[in-house]
Design a protein around this motif. Structure first.
Motif, mmCIF file in Angstrom:
data_model
loop_
_atom_site.group_PDB
_atom_site.id
_atom_site.type_symbol
_atom_site.label_atom_id
_atom_site.label_comp_id
_atom_site.label_asym_id
_atom_site.label_seq_id
_atom_site.Cartn_x
_atom_site.Cartn_y
_atom_site.Cartn_z
ATOM 1 N N SER A 134 0.813 -1.220 0.000
ATOM 2 C CA SER A 134 0.000 0.000 0.000
ATOM 3 C C SER A 134 0.849 1.274 0.000
ATOM 4 O O SER A 134 0.362 2.353 0.273
ATOM 5 N N TYR A 138 -0.683 5.629 -5.992
ATOM 6 C CA TYR A 138 -2.011 5.274 -6.512
ATOM 7 C C TYR A 138 -2.166 3.762 -6.519
ATOM 8 O O TYR A 138 -1.187 3.041 -6.758
ATOM 9 N N TRP A 141 -5.211 -0.744 -11.013
ATOM 10 C CA TRP A 141 -6.373 -1.570 -11.333
ATOM 11 C C TRP A 141 -6.100 -2.345 -12.602
ATOM 12 O O TRP A 141 -5.573 -1.816 -13.566
ATOM 13 N N ARG A 152 -4.686 4.763 -10.791
ATOM 14 C CA ARG A 152 -5.533 5.902 -10.456
ATOM 15 C C ARG A 152 -6.417 5.522 -9.278
ATOM 16 O O ARG A 152 -6.469 4.342 -8.906
ATOM 17 N N ASP A 153 -7.128 6.485 -8.729
ATOM 18 C CA ASP A 153 -7.884 6.202 -7.507
ATOM 19 C C ASP A 153 -8.951 5.111 -7.683
ATOM 20 O O ASP A 153 -9.175 4.318 -6.786
ATOM 21 N N SER A 154 -9.591 5.129 -8.836
ATOM 22 C CA SER A 154 -10.587 4.074 -9.086
ATOM 23 C C SER A 154 -10.491 3.655 -10.550
ATOM 24 O O SER A 154 -9.981 4.403 -11.381
ATOM 25 N N PRO A 155 -10.999 2.458 -10.877
ATOM 26 C CA PRO A 155 -10.879 2.008 -12.276
ATOM 27 C C PRO A 155 -11.734 2.879 -13.201
ATOM 28 O O PRO A 155 -12.696 3.502 -12.756
ATOM 29 N N ASP A 157 -14.621 3.824 -15.990
ATOM 30 C CA ASP A 157 -15.974 3.286 -16.177
ATOM 31 C C ASP A 157 -16.001 2.211 -17.257
ATOM 32 O O ASP A 157 -16.731 1.234 -17.156
ATOM 33 N N LYS A 166 -16.576 -1.168 -15.674
ATOM 34 C CA LYS A 166 -15.839 -0.925 -14.432
ATOM 35 C C LYS A 166 -15.776 -2.145 -13.501
ATOM 36 O O LYS A 166 -14.741 -2.438 -12.905
ATOM 37 N N GLU A 167 -16.915 -2.844 -13.373
ATOM 38 C CA GLU A 167 -16.955 -3.950 -12.398
ATOM 39 C C GLU A 167 -16.064 -5.125 -12.782
ATOM 40 O O GLU A 167 -15.856 -6.032 -11.990
ATOM 41 N N GLU A 170 -10.077 -5.403 -11.265
ATOM 42 C CA GLU A 170 -9.736 -5.804 -9.910
ATOM 43 C C GLU A 170 -8.484 -5.050 -9.477
ATOM 44 O O GLU A 170 -7.663 -4.657 -10.303
ATOM 45 N N ARG A 171 -8.348 -4.879 -8.168
ATOM 46 C CA ARG A 171 -7.161 -4.231 -7.629
ATOM 47 C C ARG A 171 -5.973 -5.140 -7.899
ATOM 48 O O ARG A 171 -6.004 -6.315 -7.555
#
Lengths: 173, 91
Positions: A134, A138, A141, A152-155, A157, A166-167, A170-171
């Motif tokens: 960790s 960032y 994904w 980046r902070d989130s994957p 869309d 998006k779903e 995975e991390r």
């Protein structure tokens, strides 16, 4: 007994044609190829449209869907097994996507073995939490469909490479 | 010595299939072409307890639960549209 409701859905030829053309264009712009047997491929498109009506997503026509998105994520078309299967067997499991060689008819398109792990194993895989470092600025994904990585902070869309939603990310790190 | 039976007509053939699967469709067409009498179930069209029961039965023959799965005489299992094997077993 006659099945009713959602099992009666019959997509029109116009709809099948439209989706087939769209899918073909998208595939080719991303370096993928649809099965050149148009009749076969349109039957698969029809099945995908039926599954969309049944489950709300494109569950693989050649696998038994649970009807719970969380459990079927790996087999939503394009499935996470597509790329490895195309590399090894020149076709994905259902035969919708094929390699360049298969597209050019240099190699035949045949049924291939199922690489999706059995139910019990899948359940274990879902429940296994990965230990991730960790200390990065960032998280990274990974698109489970094509392997695209995004720090980046989130994957995103939609995967910019294979258009998976998006779903399906995975991390990774 | 018992008379050699015709393999095809005396064998109990059961097919686990999906209504949406094109390889399952090809399997049905091949069995029809070979003139094989068979029973089948499209597992994706079942619901609730019936679906569970059929899945449990299928799992015994093919734990991978892949389609199509052909079971002959409750002992021989052919997973996938293996045209060569189907022809050999049921010729």
């Amino acid at each position: 007994m006659k099945k009713i409701g959602k099992y009666d859905y019959e997509p029109s030829n116009e709809e099948i044609d439209r989706v087939y053309q769209k899918l073909k264009k998208e595939a080719e712009s991303g370096g993928y190829f649809l099965n050149p047997d148009e009749e076969f491929t349109k039957l698969l498109v029809k099945s995908l449209l039926i599954n969309e009506k049944r489950y709300g997503y494109w569950a693989c026509p050649c696998r038994l869907a649970e009807g719970e998105k969380e459990k079927d994520l790996d087999i939503i078309c394009p499935c996470i097994y597509r790329d490895v299967d195309i590399n090894e067997y020149n076709t994905c499991y259902c035969g919708l996507y094929v390699s360049k060689d298969a597209y050019d008819k240099k190699v035949p398109i045949t049924p291939i073995p199922e690489r999706r792990p059995p139910e019990e194993e899948r359940k274990k895989l879902r429940e296994t939490k990965k230990e991730l470092p960790s200390q990065l600025p960032y998280p990274v994904w990974r698109c489970t469909v094509c392997g695209y990585l995004a720090a980046r902070d989130s994957p995103p869309d939609v995967c910019p490479i294979c258009k998976a939603r998006k779903e399906r990310f995975e991390r990774f790190i | 010595m018992p008379e050699k039976k015709s393999r095809k007509s005396n064998r109990k053939v059961f097919l686990f299939a999906l209504s949406t699967c094109i390889w399952c469709r090809k399997t049905k067409a091949l069995l029809d072409e070979l003139g094989v009498k068979y029973d089948f179930v499209d597992v994706d069209l079942l619901e609730g307890e019936e679906k569970e029961r059929v899945r449990n039965r299928m799992r015994k023959f093919n734990p991978q639960m892949s389609f199509p799965t052909i079971v002959i005489d409750d002992e021989v299992c052919i997973a996938g549209f293996d045209e060569k094997r189907i022809r050999e077993e049921l010729r």
